[in-house]
Motif scaffolding. Structure first.
Motif, mmCIF file in Angstrom:
data_model
loop_
_atom_site.group_PDB
_atom_site.id
_atom_site.type_symbol
_atom_site.label_atom_id
_atom_site.label_comp_id
_atom_site.label_asym_id
_atom_site.label_seq_id
_atom_site.Cartn_x
_atom_site.Cartn_y
_atom_site.Cartn_z
ATOM 1 N N GLU A 1 29.623 -1.537 48.926
ATOM 2 C CA GLU A 1 30.898 -1.881 49.559
ATOM 3 C C GLU A 1 30.757 -2.937 50.650
ATOM 4 N N PHE B 1 26.290 -12.055 39.486
ATOM 5 C CA PHE B 1 26.307 -11.762 40.910
ATOM 6 C C PHE B 1 25.253 -12.567 41.667
ATOM 7 N N GLU C 1 26.809 -2.059 40.405
ATOM 8 C CA GLU C 1 27.841 -2.368 41.402
ATOM 9 C C GLU C 1 27.235 -2.907 42.695
ATOM 10 N N ILE C 2 27.922 -3.840 43.320
ATOM 11 C CA ILE C 2 27.555 -4.318 44.651
ATOM 12 C C ILE C 2 28.039 -3.286 45.668
ATOM 13 N N LYS D 1 30.278 -6.618 49.304
ATOM 14 C CA LYS D 1 31.159 -7.183 48.281
ATOM 15 C C LYS D 1 31.739 -8.537 48.670
ATOM 16 N N ASN D 2 31.829 -8.802 49.963
ATOM 17 C CA ASN D 2 32.342 -10.096 50.407
ATOM 18 C C ASN D 2 31.228 -11.017 50.902
ATOM 19 N N LYS E 1 36.167 -6.753 41.457
ATOM 20 C CA LYS E 1 35.749 -5.454 41.996
ATOM 21 C C LYS E 1 34.241 -5.370 42.193
ATOM 22 N N ARG E 2 33.548 -6.445 41.793
ATOM 23 C CA ARG E 2 32.098 -6.548 42.014
ATOM 24 C C ARG E 2 31.306 -5.453 41.306
ATOM 25 N N THR F 1 29.743 -14.223 46.485
ATOM 26 C CA THR F 1 31.021 -14.850 46.126
ATOM 27 C C THR F 1 30.798 -16.232 45.517
#
Length: 208
Positions: free
Chosen positions: A149, A109, A146-147, A152-153, A179-180, A158
């Motif tokens: 919400e 990530f 987890e990233i 996530k973009n 789904k990150r 990315t």
């Protein structure tokens, strides 16, 4: 001694190895070390003889700079590794690998541990559904990273995922890139952790 915040490529040139301190430039083969594979400074190309103590100190410094920890943090981790049963050097590497910022980096990530630390401190990371903003937080086997919400973009995340897809992901994490999120499945075996550090010299240094 505080965490190093100076020019990172000078460090890599000083040690003569890549410490994964640069992201895109390193992956594209454009790092300063690739262009000038010798120490910085007027006499950088000269190679002097290094003492036993110098070699031990060099390995400790490489590990510290690579994982981005302060002297105090490093000493504390070493003391904890020394108290446990088993190979102290291997246990030290495992403790460093369990840092949250390192796990975020290992999951692809972030292209560097420094950027991974930034993601953690700015609140972009969840551990088992809860926001954690402490880079040194210890990730245990089975934890879900987890990233959040709204991030996530994030274009930097990315881009990191695109770049790290070229190098692959380590065996001790299971990542759902789309789904990150990822699972820290287990502590790594020493032979799986490919880093330019010989931890036995660090053990010798602290055992004096």
């Amino acid at each position: 001694m505080a965490r190093y915040r100076g020019p990172v490529e000078k460090l890599e040139r000083r040690f003569g190895v890549s410490l994964a301190l640069k992201g895109e430039r390193r992956l594209a083969g454009k790092s300063a070390l690739d262009k000038r594979p010798y120490a910085p400074g007027q006499h950088g190309a000269r190679k002097g003889k290094i003492s036993e103590y110098g070699l031990q100190l060099r390995e400790k410094q490489k590990a510290k700079f690579m994982y981005g920890v302060s002297e105090k943090q490093f000493r504390r981790l070493f003391a904890e590794a020394a108290r446990k049963d088993g190979n102290t050097g291997v246990l030290l590497i495992q403790l460093l690998e369990q840092r949250l910022d390192n796990v975020v980096y290992r999951m692809g990530f972030a292209t560097t541990r420094r950027f991974a630390r930034q993601l953690v401190t700015h609140g972009h990371i969840l551990v088992n559904g809860k926001r954690v903003d402490i880079p040194s937080f210890r990730v245990e086997a089975g934890a879900k990273i987890e990233i959040i919400e709204k991030s996530k973009n994030n274009p930097q995340i990315t881009r990191a995922i695109e770049l790290t897809a070229q190098t692959g992901i380590v065996a001790w994490v299971d990542v759902e890139k789309d789904k990150r999120f990822g699972i820290f499945t287990r502590k790594p075996e020493r032979e799986e952790v490919v880093i330019p550090v010989e931890e036995r010299f660090i053990v010798e240094l602290y055992s004096k």
